[in-house]
Design a protein around this motif. Structure first.
Motif, PDB file in Angstrom:
ATOM      1  N   GLY A   1       0.866  -1.002  -0.097  1.00 38.99           N
ATOM      2  CA  GLY A   1       0.023  -0.186   0.028  1.00 38.99           C
ATOM      3  C   GLY A   1       0.735   1.362  -0.125  1.00 38.99           C
ATOM      4  O   GLY A   1       2.109   1.330  -0.062  1.00 38.99           O
ATOM      5  N   GLU A   2       0.369   2.373   0.005  1.00 40.97           N
ATOM      6  CA  GLU A   2       0.912   3.743  -0.122  1.00 40.97           C
ATOM      7  C   GLU A   2       1.569   3.832   1.324  1.00 40.97           C
ATOM      8  O   GLU A   2       2.632   4.771   1.180  1.00 40.97           O
ATOM      9  CB  GLU A   2      -0.169   4.652  -0.253  1.00 40.97           C
ATOM     10  N   ASP A   3       1.493   3.247   2.295  1.00 37.50           N
ATOM     11  CA  ASP A   3       1.988   3.544   3.606  1.00 37.50           C
ATOM     12  C   ASP A   3       3.282   2.452   3.672  1.00 37.50           C
ATOM     13  O   ASP A   3       3.619   2.367   4.845  1.00 37.50           O
ATOM     14  CB  ASP A   3       1.090   3.421   4.697  1.00 37.50           C
ATOM     15  N   ARG A   4       3.433   1.670   2.798  1.00 41.70           N
ATOM     16  CA  ARG A   4       4.612   0.552   2.519  1.00 41.70           C
ATOM     17  C   ARG A   4       4.087  -0.491   3.611  1.00 41.70           C
ATOM     18  O   ARG A   4       4.943  -1.625   3.484  1.00 41.70           O
ATOM     19  CB  ARG A   4       5.910   1.192   3.343  1.00 41.70           C
ATOM     20  N   ARG A   5       3.108  -0.673   3.889  1.00 39.70           N
ATOM     21  CA  ARG A   5       2.591  -1.874   4.829  1.00 39.70           C
ATOM     22  C   ARG A   5       2.225  -2.627   3.623  1.00 39.70           C
ATOM     23  O   ARG A   5       1.490  -2.265   2.499  1.00 39.70           O
ATOM     24  CB  ARG A   5       1.529  -1.497   5.814  1.00 39.70           C
ATOM     25  N   VAL A   6       2.108  -3.903   3.738  1.00 36.51           N
ATOM     26  CA  VAL A   6       1.959  -5.130   2.802  1.00 36.51           C
ATOM     27  C   VAL A   6       0.815  -6.083   3.156  1.00 36.51           C
ATOM     28  O   VAL A   6       0.908  -6.489   4.501  1.00 36.51           O
ATOM     29  CB  VAL A   6       3.097  -5.635   2.326  1.00 36.51           C
ATOM     30  N   VAL A   7       0.232  -6.748   2.192  1.00 31.98           N
ATOM     31  CA  VAL A   7      -0.554  -7.996   2.609  1.00 31.98           C
ATOM     32  C   VAL A   7      -0.142  -8.878   1.679  1.00 31.98           C
ATOM     33  O   VAL A   7       0.410  -8.855   0.580  1.00 31.98           O
ATOM     34  CB  VAL A   7      -1.990  -7.663   1.988  1.00 31.98           C
ATOM     35  N   ALA A   8       0.476 -10.095   2.439  1.00 25.92           N
ATOM     36  CA  ALA A   8       1.014 -11.282   1.772  1.00 25.92           C
ATOM     37  C   ALA A   8      -0.074 -12.289   1.454  1.00 25.92           C
ATOM     38  O   ALA A   8      -0.728 -12.461   2.002  1.00 25.92           O
ATOM     39  CB  ALA A   8       2.261 -11.984   2.627  1.00 25.92           C
ATOM     40  N   ILE A   9      -0.016 -12.741   0.096  1.00 24.94           N
ATOM     41  CA  ILE A   9      -1.029 -13.706  -0.360  1.00 24.94           C
ATOM     42  C   ILE A   9      -0.385 -14.858  -1.140  1.00 24.94           C
ATOM     43  O   ILE A   9       0.297 -14.935  -1.960  1.00 24.94           O
ATOM     44  CB  ILE A   9      -1.996 -13.124  -1.388  1.00 24.94           C
ATOM     45  N   GLU A  10      -0.825 -15.877  -0.478  1.00 25.73           N
ATOM     46  CA  GLU A  10      -0.633 -17.297  -1.206  1.00 25.73           C
ATOM     47  C   GLU A  10      -1.942 -17.917  -1.754  1.00 25.73           C
ATOM     48  O   GLU A  10      -2.935 -17.688  -1.331  1.00 25.73           O
ATOM     49  CB  GLU A  10       0.039 -18.344  -0.190  1.00 25.73           C
TER      50      GLU A  10
END
Length: 423
Positions: free
Chosen positions: A359-368
Motif C-alpha cells: 500500500g501507499e504507507d509501505r505496509r503489505v498484505v502477503a497472499i498465497e
C-alpha cells in the motif's frame, strides 16, 4: 448492451472531476472504450480512418469540440498526447480529456511523459468481484489497513466453477458468448495480436508462427519465473532454423507494450530486512483464458490434471491458471486501492509468496494461492515466516482457496475463497 460497472469507475468518479486528463491503459477488449464512453460528450476514434485523418490534419480539433473528449486508441496518432498535455497546461479544469490506449507508443516515437498533466489508470479483464458470481465479504483495502478485519462469509463457487471462469475469460465482450463461439473468439484474439496488433504498433513480424509458438511457451510458463532462455527453448524445440535471441526479445517487448503480457515484478522492500531475493518477474498473460487456449486443454482435461508446463515447473496446470486468475483479480483490487503488486522468492527457492500487495504507507498484505478447499500448516509456513521477518509492517496474511468458507486461523492467517475476496 447494458454497461457493466467496473471498479475503475469508482476511481474515475473520484478523480476525473478534479483532473483535466486521464489515460485508461490496457489490452484490447478489456473495456476501456465502454468505460470511458460513459463520461464522454465527444468521442474521437483513431481506429476510424476518417477521424484519424481529421485529427492528424488539425490537432487543435480536440480542444475545439465539446468536452469531456474521449480520444480512443490515441497511440495511433501519438502527437495527440502532447497536444492534450499542452491543453492541460493552458487550462487545468477537471473532466476535459479521457485517452484510451491499447499500447504504449512505438519505439523511436518521442512524446512527453505527461507527468503532472495526464494521470494513467490501468484496466484489466473483469475481476472475480466484477463478474458477479458472489458478493465479496473480505476487502483487500481493509486488509491493507492493518486493522485485522473479521473474516467470514460463505461461497457456493467450487472448483468446477473456477475452472469455468478461467476458460470463459474476463473480457466483457467474450465471456458471455456460447462455449464454441467463445473459443473461436479467443483464438481469433490471439491471431489478431500476431497478425495485426503487433505490426500496427511497430513490430516487424516476419515469421508469425514463431511468435505464436513463443506465446504458447510463455503461456505454459504461467505463474512461474522461468528463465526466458527456457521459454525460448520450449518455443523452438521443433524449429530447424531457430530465431535469434534478440528477435524473440523484441517480440516480448512488443507484446508487453500492447499489454498482452502482464508479468508480476519481483517485490523488493525499500527498507530491506530480507536478503537474497530474486529479481525475476513472474509470468502472466493478461487473461488466463488466453494461456488455456494456447496450451489447448479444456475443462475436463484441466480437472484431470492435463496440461504441459515449462520444464521444472511444479504443480498442476489448473493450479497455475487458478493462481493467474487470482492474480488478475488481486491486481484489479490493488489498483482500486492505489497499491502495487509483486511476488517474493528467495534465490535458494526455499521461500516463495505468490503475491505481495504494498500500500501507499509501505505496509503489505502477503497472499498465497492454493487450488484446494483444505488448508494445512504447511500451506501457510511462508506467510508466517514473512510475518516473523517484517513484524508490524505486514498488515495481514491471506491464503486464497477454492473452499466454501472464509475464516481466520488461530495463527492469524485469513483463509479466503477467491470468490469472496473483493476490493
Amino acid at each position: 448492451m447494458v454497461y457493466r460497472r467496473r471498479l475503475v469507475d469508482d476511481a474515475l468518479d473520484e478523480l476525473f472531476p478534479h483532473l483535466a486528463a486521464i489515460a485508461l491503459e490496457g489490452a484490447k477488449g478489456v473495456g476501456k472504450t465502454a468505460t470511458a464512453s460513459q463520461r464522454a460528450t465527444t468521442v474521437v476514434s483513431l481506429n476510424v480512418p476518417r477521424q484519424r485523418e481529421i485529427l492528424a490534419g488539425d490537432l487543435d480539433y480536440v480542444v475545439q469540440v465539446e468536452p469531456p473528449v474521449l480520444i480512443d486508441e490515441w497511440q495511433l496518432e501519438p502527437s495527440v498526447w502532447d497536444r492534450v498535455r499542452t491543453a492541460v497546461d493552458d487550462d487545468r479544469t477537471g473532466g476535459r480529456f479521457l485517452l484510451a490506449g491499447s499500447a504504449d507508443v512505438a519505439p523511436g516515437v518521442r512524446i512527453h511523459s505527461g507527468a503532472g498533466r495526464i494521470v494513467s489508470l490501468t484496466m484489466r479483464p473483469l475481476s472475480m468481484a466484477e463478474r458477479g458470481l458472489s458478493e465479496p465479504t473480505v476487502s483487500l483495502s481493509k486488509l491493507l489497513s492493518g486493522s485485522r478485519p473479521t473474516i467470514g462469509g460463505r461461497s457456493d463457487v467450487r472448483l468446477a466453477a473456477y475452472t469455468d471462469e478461467i476458460l470463459r475469460s474476463g473480457f466483457p465482450g467474450i465471456r458471455d458468448l456460447p462455449d464454441r463461439a467463445r473459443r473461436v473468439q479467443l483464438d481469433s484474439y490471439l491471431t489478431r495480436i500476431v497478425n495485426k496488433e503487433l505490426p500496427e504498433n511497430g513490430a516487424v513480424v516476419r515469421r508469425p508462427e514463431t511468435v505464436r509458438s513463443w506465446l504458447a511457451a510463455y503461456g505454459s510458463a504461467t505463474s512461474t519465473d522461468a528463465a526466458y532462455t527456457k521459454i525460448l527453448t520450449a518455443a523452438t524445440a521443433e524449429h530447424v532454423n531457430k530465431p535469434a535471441r534478440a528477435t524473440v526479445d523484441g517480440y516480448r517487448d512488443h507484446l508487453s507494450r500492447i499489454f498482452v503480457l502482464d508479468p508480476i515484478e519481483a517485490w523488493v522492500p525499500v527498507f530491506n530486512p530480507l536478503k537474497r531475493l530474486t529479481h525475476a518477474p513472474k509470468h502472466h498473460l493478461v487473461d488466463p483464458a488466453l494461456a488455456a487456449r494456447l496450451v489447448g486443454v479444456g475443462k475436463q482435461g484441466l480437472l484431470r490434471g492435463d496440461g504441459n508446463r515449462v520444464a521444472g515447473a511444479t504443480g498442476t496446470w489448473l493450479g497455475a491458471l487458478f493462481e493467474s486468475l487470482a492474480a488478475q483479480s488481486v491486481r484489479v483490487y490493488a489498483e482500486a486501492a492505489f497499491a502495487r503488486v509483486g511476488h517474493l522468492r528467495t534465490r535458494d527457492t526455499e521461500r516463495e509468496i505468490d503475491l505481495i500487495v504494498e500500500g501507499e504507507d509501505r505496509r503489505v498484505v502477503a497472499i498465497e494461492v492454493k487450488l484446494s478447499e483444505t488448508v494445512s500448516d504447511k500451506d501457510v509456513r511462508h506467510l508466517n515466516w514473512l510475518h516473523d521477518k517484517l513484524g508490524v509492517r505486514l498488515a495481514d496474511r491471506v491464503l486464497i482457496t477454492t473452499g466454501e468458507f472464509a475464516y481466520r486461523r488461530k495463527d492469524g492467517v485469513a483463509v479466503v475463497p477467491l470468490a469472496l475476496l473483493g476490493p
